[in-house]
Design a protein around this motif. Structure first.
Motif, PDB file in Angstrom:
ATOM      1  N   SER A   1     -32.861  37.445 -23.725  1.00 12.17           N
ATOM      2  CA  SER A   1     -31.968  38.458 -23.164  1.00 12.17           C
ATOM      3  C   SER A   1     -30.932  37.850 -22.221  1.00 12.17           C
ATOM      4  O   SER A   1     -29.978  38.520 -21.841  1.00 12.17           O
ATOM      5  CB  SER A   1     -32.786  39.517 -22.414  1.00 12.17           C
ATOM      6  OG  SER A   1     -33.411  38.958 -21.265  1.00 12.17           O
ATOM      7  N   HIS A   2     -31.117  36.583 -21.833  1.00 11.78           N
ATOM      8  CA  HIS A   2     -30.145  35.903 -20.973  1.00 11.78           C
ATOM      9  C   HIS A   2     -28.945  35.460 -21.808  1.00 11.78           C
ATOM     10  O   HIS A   2     -29.008  35.405 -23.040  1.00 11.78           O
ATOM     11  CB  HIS A   2     -30.778  34.693 -20.298  1.00 11.78           C
ATOM     12  CG  HIS A   2     -31.788  35.047 -19.254  1.00 11.78           C
ATOM     13  ND1 HIS A   2     -33.021  35.582 -19.550  1.00 11.78           N
ATOM     14  CD2 HIS A   2     -31.747  34.939 -17.893  1.00 11.78           C
ATOM     15  CE1 HIS A   2     -33.696  35.786 -18.429  1.00 11.78           C
ATOM     16  NE2 HIS A   2     -32.950  35.411 -17.410  1.00 11.78           N
ATOM     17  N   ASP A   3     -27.855  35.131 -21.132  1.00 10.16           N
ATOM     18  CA  ASP A   3     -26.669  34.669 -21.857  1.00 10.16           C
ATOM     19  C   ASP A   3     -26.361  33.192 -21.594  1.00 10.16           C
ATOM     20  O   ASP A   3     -25.383  32.669 -22.120  1.00 10.16           O
ATOM     21  CB  ASP A   3     -25.448  35.521 -21.524  1.00 10.16           C
ATOM     22  CG  ASP A   3     -25.143  35.540 -20.035  1.00 10.16           C
ATOM     23  OD1 ASP A   3     -25.953  35.018 -19.251  1.00 10.16           O
ATOM     24  OD2 ASP A   3     -24.094  36.089 -19.657  1.00 10.16           O
TER      25      ASP A   3
ATOM     26  N   SER B   1     -27.420  35.424 -27.893  1.00 10.47           N
ATOM     27  CA  SER B   1     -25.967  35.315 -27.971  1.00 10.47           C
ATOM     28  C   SER B   1     -25.459  34.868 -26.615  1.00 10.47           C
ATOM     29  O   SER B   1     -25.638  35.569 -25.617  1.00 10.47           O
ATOM     30  CB  SER B   1     -25.341  36.663 -28.354  1.00 10.47           C
ATOM     31  OG  SER B   1     -23.928  36.580 -28.357  1.00 10.47           O
ATOM     32  N   GLY B   2     -24.885  33.690 -26.582  1.00 11.16           N
ATOM     33  CA  GLY B   2     -24.398  33.181 -25.305  1.00 11.16           C
ATOM     34  C   GLY B   2     -24.155  31.692 -25.374  1.00 11.16           C
ATOM     35  O   GLY B   2     -23.805  31.150 -26.426  1.00 11.16           O
ATOM     36  N   LYS B   3     -24.341  31.016 -24.265  1.00 10.00           N
ATOM     37  CA  LYS B   3     -24.036  29.593 -24.153  1.00 10.00           C
ATOM     38  C   LYS B   3     -25.333  28.807 -23.997  1.00 10.00           C
ATOM     39  O   LYS B   3     -26.207  29.201 -23.213  1.00 10.00           O
ATOM     40  CB  LYS B   3     -23.090  29.347 -22.982  1.00 10.00           C
ATOM     41  CG  LYS B   3     -21.750  30.071 -23.149  1.00 10.00           C
ATOM     42  CD  LYS B   3     -20.872  29.914 -21.926  1.00 10.00           C
ATOM     43  CE  LYS B   3     -19.530  30.619 -22.141  1.00 10.00           C
ATOM     44  NZ  LYS B   3     -19.687  32.080 -22.295  1.00 10.00           N
TER      45      LYS B   3
ATOM     46  N   GLU C   1     -22.469  32.859 -32.837  1.00  7.92           N
ATOM     47  CA  GLU C   1     -22.525  33.586 -31.558  1.00  7.92           C
ATOM     48  C   GLU C   1     -23.126  32.748 -30.429  1.00  7.92           C
ATOM     49  O   GLU C   1     -23.173  33.196 -29.280  1.00  7.92           O
ATOM     50  CB  GLU C   1     -23.331  34.882 -31.709  1.00  7.92           C
ATOM     51  CG  GLU C   1     -24.744  34.693 -32.202  1.00  7.92           C
ATOM     52  CD  GLU C   1     -24.843  34.842 -33.719  1.00  7.92           C
ATOM     53  OE1 GLU C   1     -25.964  35.136 -34.195  1.00  7.92           O
ATOM     54  OE2 GLU C   1     -23.815  34.690 -34.403  1.00  7.92           O
TER      55      GLU C   1
END
Length: 516
Positions: free
Chosen positions: A240-242, A302-304, A320
């Motif tokens: 849930s983190h990005d 989805s994130g870095k 993503e």
């Protein structure tokens, strides 16, 4: 005579061929010499990569120095003050205390002046010792009570009976396994890196017959029945983190299907970033190092993603996910190039220039940290200060690579790495929350690597999966400030009784109160 003339005509070609062979051999010798010096440095040299200033070298990017002001006159003032007490008294404040008071025997209490009996008038603590009390094992007997009716015993042939309900044991078929005992064994292995065979020996010295195979079976049982669901709950929080960090390391598993015992397996590490309010550290066991392993685990993220330069992260992850390169790895390439040079030539090596560029970037980030800047402020500082340094760095890399490529040297590999990793290294400047290095992941994977040096291998894939899950619980507990043993004990007391994993997350107030 004709053969001699023909041979003489081929001499330039033969000479050129020999020169090429000599050049290739010299390049190979240089490469092998550098590798040998690098290996010697890794084995016998300092492990720290701290920059050593050479020739009082200033920053390559500093502005022109302003004229120095005349020194301000100073005077030396000396004085005496009472030595401050150390922190030991504060550190001991949470421990129970035992006092030993030393008194004079009654026959020695007579006053030397008048002969009357002296009385106590003061006491002084001369020292505080920390006493060690070995662990105590206690047998807990679960006794079931049977009930019958006294009236029916007198008046009827059939007497109704009832028995008190008794909760099931932690592990079926093993009466001695309690939550505290299993948590103690798991904490010893996964927190203190104490292999099961050494724990078996220690139990024998305490008069307890408990085999390593039994302890291994307990760990696998706990994983399959409770820890696996807890792991999945933590994984959902992680995804849930990005912003995440990832790394991987090797593992030997002896009994993998259709694989030999000598083939390498892998454990992948995934952790949240430093600004997370719900920090999670997870380990995932896989048979291979294919990039699909990371893609499968990160399904839904989805994130870095902070990573090193491994290609599996670059070509297998979905669009993503934005991969962020590690400038610490870039810096390490230049430190390796310097380490493999003779001491007399290190100061003149062009690798010093690349190292200075990297040091300047880290110095800017340290300044932001010292000033407690927010992520937005750090983003603005990076745009203003760091990006110009990076532009100069890549201008220098391109020029150096064109004029002096040296691909088969450690220095040439550093330049090649800088060019190949440019797009991912630049991604760190997209967000002020991103870190210049992936050292957070490397620090998190170190406990697993230390443990691996002690227990060496896993016997089966089930054991490897259990180890990865328990390491995840231990390291997640640590980053949340919990005692790993207390947290494992808490889970083994609550999860078997039907408590949902979502109620056992380590950052919850009730869990913190029980496990700190």
């Amino acid at each position: 005579m004709k053969k001699i003339e023909q041979s003489a005509a081929n001499w330039p070609e033969l000479l050129e061929q020999k020169n090429r062979e000599i050049q290739q051999l010299q390049t190979q010798i240089q490469w092998l010499t550098q590798q040998m010096m690098l290996m010697k440095s890794g084995k016998f040299g300092a492990s720290s990569e701290k920059t050593v200033t050479l020739m009082d070298q200033c920053s390559l990017f500093a502005k022109e120095a302003e004229p120095a002001e005349p020194p301000t006159p100073t005077e030396e003032i000396t004085y005496r003050r009472k030595k401050q007490k150390g922190k030991r008294e504060t550190d001991f404040s949470n421990f129970p205390k035992e006092e030993i008071v030393y008194e004079l025997p009654e026959n020695e209490r007579a006053c030397t002046a008048c002969g009357h009996t002296m009385h106590p008038c003061g006491r002084t603590i001369l020292r505080r010792e920390l006493k060690y009390i070995p662990a105590v094992y206690k047998v807990v007997e679960h006794i079931q009570t049977a009930y019958s009716c006294r009236h029916c015993e007198k008046t009827s042939d059939g007497v109704p009976m009832k028995k008190s309900s008794v909760p099931d044991g932690l592990i079926k078929g093993s009466g001695i396994a309690s939550p505290s005992l299993v948590a103690h064994i798991l904490a010893n292995k996964y927190t203190l890196a104490l292999p099961l065979y050494r724990q078996e020996q220690e139990f024998q010295r305490q008069g307890i017959r408990l085999s390593r195979q039994t302890m291994s079976n307990w760990a696998i049982y706990a994983h399959q029945h409770w820890f696996e669901e807890m792991f999945k709950c933590l994984q959902q929080v992680l995804l849930s983190h990005d912003i995440l960090h990832a790394d991987e390391t090797t593992l030997q598993v002896l009994r993998e299907k259709e694989r030999t015992a000598k083939q390498k397996s892998y454990v992948w590490l995934y952790s949240t970033s430093g600004n997370s309010k719900t920090p999670v550290v997870l380990y995932d066991y896989t048979e291979t190092r294919k990039g699909d392993c990371a893609s499968t685990f990160l399904n839904g993220f989805s994130g870095k993603l902070h990573t090193d330069g491994y290609d599996g992260y670059h070509c297998k992850l979905p669009p993503e996910i934005t991969v962020v390169g590690c400038w610490a790895h870039m810096r390490r390439k230049f430190t390796d190039a310097i380490k493999c040079l003779p001491a007399s030539t290190k100061a003149q090596s062009p690798a010093q220039i690349g190292l200075a560029f990297c040091d300047e970037l880290f110095a800017i980030d340290r300044f932001c940290a010292e000033k407690n800047m927010s992520s937005e402020e750090r983003y603005r500082v990076r745009q203003k200060e760091s990006l110009p340094v990076v532009e100069k760095f890549y201008q220098w890399v391109d020029q150096e690579y064109q004029t002096n490529p040296m691909p088969k040297t450690v220095y040439g590999m550093a330049l090649t790495y800088a060019q190949n990793q440019k797009s991912w290294l630049m991604n760190v400047f997209l967000d002020g929350r991103l870190e210049l290095s992936n050292n957070r992941a490397e620090r998190s994977i170190r406990p697993f690597a230390v443990g691996r040096k002690n227990w060496l291998f896993c016997n089966t894939p089930k054991g490897a999966s259990a180890s990865a899950a328990i390491y995840s619980l231990v390291e997640t507990a640590k980053v949340n400030g919990l005692n790993p043993f207390a947290y494992l004990k808490f889970l083994l007391e609550n999860l078997p009784n039907g408590t949902p994993p979502s109620h056992c997350l380590p950052w919850l107030d009730g869990v913190k109160l029980s496990c700190t």
